[in-house]
Design a protein around this motif. Structure first.
Motif, PDB file in Angstrom:
ATOM      1  N   ARG A  24       0.828  -1.208   0.000  1.00 51.08           N
ATOM      2  CA  ARG A  24       0.000   0.000   0.000  1.00 51.08           C
ATOM      3  C   ARG A  24       0.861   1.256   0.000  1.00 51.08           C
ATOM      4  NH1 ARG A  24      -3.271  -0.893   5.132  1.00 51.08           N
ATOM      5  NH2 ARG A  24      -1.972  -2.721   5.473  1.00 51.08           N
ATOM      6  N   ILE A  25       1.973   1.208   0.724  1.00 50.30           N
ATOM      7  CA  ILE A  25       2.887   2.356   0.769  1.00 50.30           C
ATOM      8  C   ILE A  25       3.578   2.536  -0.577  1.00 50.30           C
ATOM      9  CG2 ILE A  25       5.036   3.220   1.788  1.00 50.30           C
ATOM     10  CD1 ILE A  25       4.079   1.810   4.429  1.00 50.30           C
ATOM     11  N   VAL A  26       4.097   1.438  -1.114  1.00 42.47           N
ATOM     12  CA  VAL A  26       4.816   1.516  -2.387  1.00 42.47           C
ATOM     13  C   VAL A  26       3.886   1.945  -3.518  1.00 42.47           C
ATOM     14  CG1 VAL A  26       6.052   0.140  -4.116  1.00 42.47           C
ATOM     15  CG2 VAL A  26       6.657  -0.057  -1.711  1.00 42.47           C
ATOM     16  N   ALA A  27       2.637   1.541  -3.481  1.00 35.93           N
ATOM     17  CA  ALA A  27       1.686   1.949  -4.520  1.00 35.93           C
ATOM     18  C   ALA A  27       1.577   3.470  -4.582  1.00 35.93           C
ATOM     19  CB  ALA A  27       0.312   1.321  -4.267  1.00 35.93           C
ATOM     20  N   LEU A  28       1.456   4.118  -3.427  1.00 37.92           N
ATOM     21  CA  LEU A  28       1.365   5.577  -3.401  1.00 37.92           C
ATOM     22  C   LEU A  28       2.685   6.211  -3.825  1.00 37.92           C
ATOM     23  CD1 LEU A  28      -0.421   7.832  -0.909  1.00 37.92           C
ATOM     24  CD2 LEU A  28       1.926   8.351  -1.552  1.00 37.92           C
ATOM     25  N   ALA A  29       3.800   5.722  -3.288  1.00 35.54           N
ATOM     26  CA  ALA A  29       5.110   6.292  -3.630  1.00 35.54           C
ATOM     27  C   ALA A  29       5.407   6.149  -5.118  1.00 35.54           C
ATOM     28  CB  ALA A  29       6.206   5.626  -2.804  1.00 35.54           C
ATOM     29  N   ASP A  30       5.042   5.021  -5.703  1.00 31.11           N
ATOM     30  CA  ASP A  30       5.278   4.789  -7.130  1.00 31.11           C
ATOM     31  C   ASP A  30       4.472   5.763  -7.986  1.00 31.11           C
ATOM     32  OD1 ASP A  30       6.279   3.241  -9.446  1.00 31.11           O
ATOM     33  OD2 ASP A  30       4.171   2.637  -9.617  1.00 31.11           O
ATOM     34  N   VAL A  31       3.223   5.973  -7.639  1.00 30.50           N
ATOM     35  CA  VAL A  31       2.395   6.907  -8.401  1.00 30.50           C
ATOM     36  C   VAL A  31       2.910   8.331  -8.239  1.00 30.50           C
ATOM     37  CG1 VAL A  31       0.082   7.933  -8.557  1.00 30.50           C
ATOM     38  CG2 VAL A  31       0.349   5.452  -8.465  1.00 30.50           C
ATOM     39  N   HIS A  47       4.155  19.234  -7.460  1.00 28.57           N
ATOM     40  CA  HIS A  47       3.784  18.519  -6.237  1.00 28.57           C
ATOM     41  C   HIS A  47       2.313  18.706  -5.884  1.00 28.57           C
ATOM     42  CE1 HIS A  47       3.919  17.002  -2.138  1.00 28.57           C
ATOM     43  NE2 HIS A  47       3.277  18.107  -1.787  1.00 28.57           N
ATOM     44  N   GLU A  48       1.826  19.947  -5.961  1.00 25.34           N
ATOM     45  CA  GLU A  48       0.452  20.230  -5.545  1.00 25.34           C
ATOM     46  C   GLU A  48      -0.566  19.458  -6.384  1.00 25.34           C
ATOM     47  OE1 GLU A  48       2.824  22.547  -6.022  1.00 25.34           O
ATOM     48  OE2 GLU A  48       3.097  23.138  -3.925  1.00 25.34           O
ATOM     49  N   THR A  49      -0.337  19.406  -7.689  1.00 27.36           N
ATOM     50  CA  THR A  49      -1.254  18.674  -8.569  1.00 27.36           C
ATOM     51  C   THR A  49      -1.201  17.181  -8.277  1.00 27.36           C
ATOM     52  OG1 THR A  49      -0.962  20.374 -10.255  1.00 27.36           O
ATOM     53  CG2 THR A  49      -1.916  18.288 -10.979  1.00 27.36           C
ATOM     54  N   ALA A  50       0.009  16.649  -8.092  1.00 26.96           N
ATOM     55  CA  ALA A  50       0.160  15.226  -7.767  1.00 26.96           C
ATOM     56  C   ALA A  50      -0.513  14.912  -6.430  1.00 26.96           C
ATOM     57  CB  ALA A  50       1.635  14.849  -7.727  1.00 26.96           C
ATOM     58  N   ARG A  51      -0.287  15.775  -5.426  1.00 30.27           N
ATOM     59  CA  ARG A  51      -0.922  15.585  -4.117  1.00 30.27           C
ATOM     60  C   ARG A  51      -2.442  15.557  -4.254  1.00 30.27           C
ATOM     61  NH1 ARG A  51      -0.048  20.373  -1.215  1.00 30.27           N
ATOM     62  NH2 ARG A  51      -1.832  21.026  -2.402  1.00 30.27           N
ATOM     63  N   GLU A  75       6.098  17.271   2.690  1.00 31.41           N
ATOM     64  CA  GLU A  75       7.250  18.145   2.419  1.00 31.41           C
ATOM     65  C   GLU A  75       8.510  17.326   2.197  1.00 31.41           C
ATOM     66  OE1 GLU A  75       7.270  21.298   1.534  1.00 31.41           O
ATOM     67  OE2 GLU A  75       5.091  21.114   1.694  1.00 31.41           O
ATOM     68  N   GLU A  76       8.617  16.193   2.871  1.00 34.31           N
ATOM     69  CA  GLU A  76       9.763  15.305   2.645  1.00 34.31           C
ATOM     70  C   GLU A  76       9.683  14.687   1.251  1.00 34.31           C
ATOM     71  OE1 GLU A  76      13.375  13.363   3.759  1.00 34.31           O
ATOM     72  OE2 GLU A  76      12.338  15.150   4.433  1.00 34.31           O
ATOM     73  N   PHE A  77       8.500  14.312   0.793  1.00 34.11           N
ATOM     74  CA  PHE A  77       8.327  13.820  -0.575  1.00 34.11           C
ATOM     75  C   PHE A  77       8.788  14.886  -1.569  1.00 34.11           C
ATOM     76  CE2 PHE A  77       5.892  10.408   1.139  1.00 34.11           C
ATOM     77  CZ  PHE A  77       5.696   9.471   0.142  1.00 34.11           C
ATOM     78  N   ARG A  78       8.348  16.112  -1.335  1.00 30.99           N
ATOM     79  CA  ARG A  78       8.715  17.216  -2.235  1.00 30.99           C
ATOM     80  C   ARG A  78      10.229  17.417  -2.231  1.00 30.99           C
ATOM     81  NH1 ARG A  78       5.784  22.297  -3.398  1.00 30.99           N
ATOM     82  NH2 ARG A  78       4.428  21.773  -1.667  1.00 30.99           N
TER      83      ARG A  78
END
Length: 92
Positions: A24-31, A47-51, A75-78
């Motif tokens: 479930r975590i990897v699915a979100l990170a991959d997208v 980032h905002e559009t992806a979020r 913010e860490e993802f960004r």
């Protein structure tokens, strides 16, 4: 392998918490990576559009718990996405 929180993914049509947490975590990170990375067939998305797209798919494509965790540390993802973008060669 595609995991969807709503069970529409593979393998075996697993739903919700039957899907391993790491999946479930990897699915979100991959997208997120796919949306925010430039590809030969598409430009990168901000980032905002992806979020917003990820939040919109909470409970369908993504586990709502994982989406909440993503929002807590977005913010860490960004920051990581920006670091990776800066590391790409100019020719990419």
């Amino acid at each position: 392998m595609l995991f969807r929180s709503d069970g529409a993914g593979y393998p075996r049509g697993l739903v919700g918490e039957d899907i391993p947490l790491c999946g479930r975590i990897v699915a979100l990170a991959d997208v997120y990576d796919a949306l925010t990375s430039r590809r030969v067939y598409k430009p990168s998305m901000d980032h905002e559009t992806a979020r917003d797209m990820i939040v919109e798919q909470s409970g369908r494509h993504f586990d709502p718990l994982v989406v909440r965790a993503f929002l807590t540390c977005e913010e860490e993802f960004r920051r990581v996405a920006d670091l990776l973008l800066d590391a790409l060669p100019v020719a990419c």
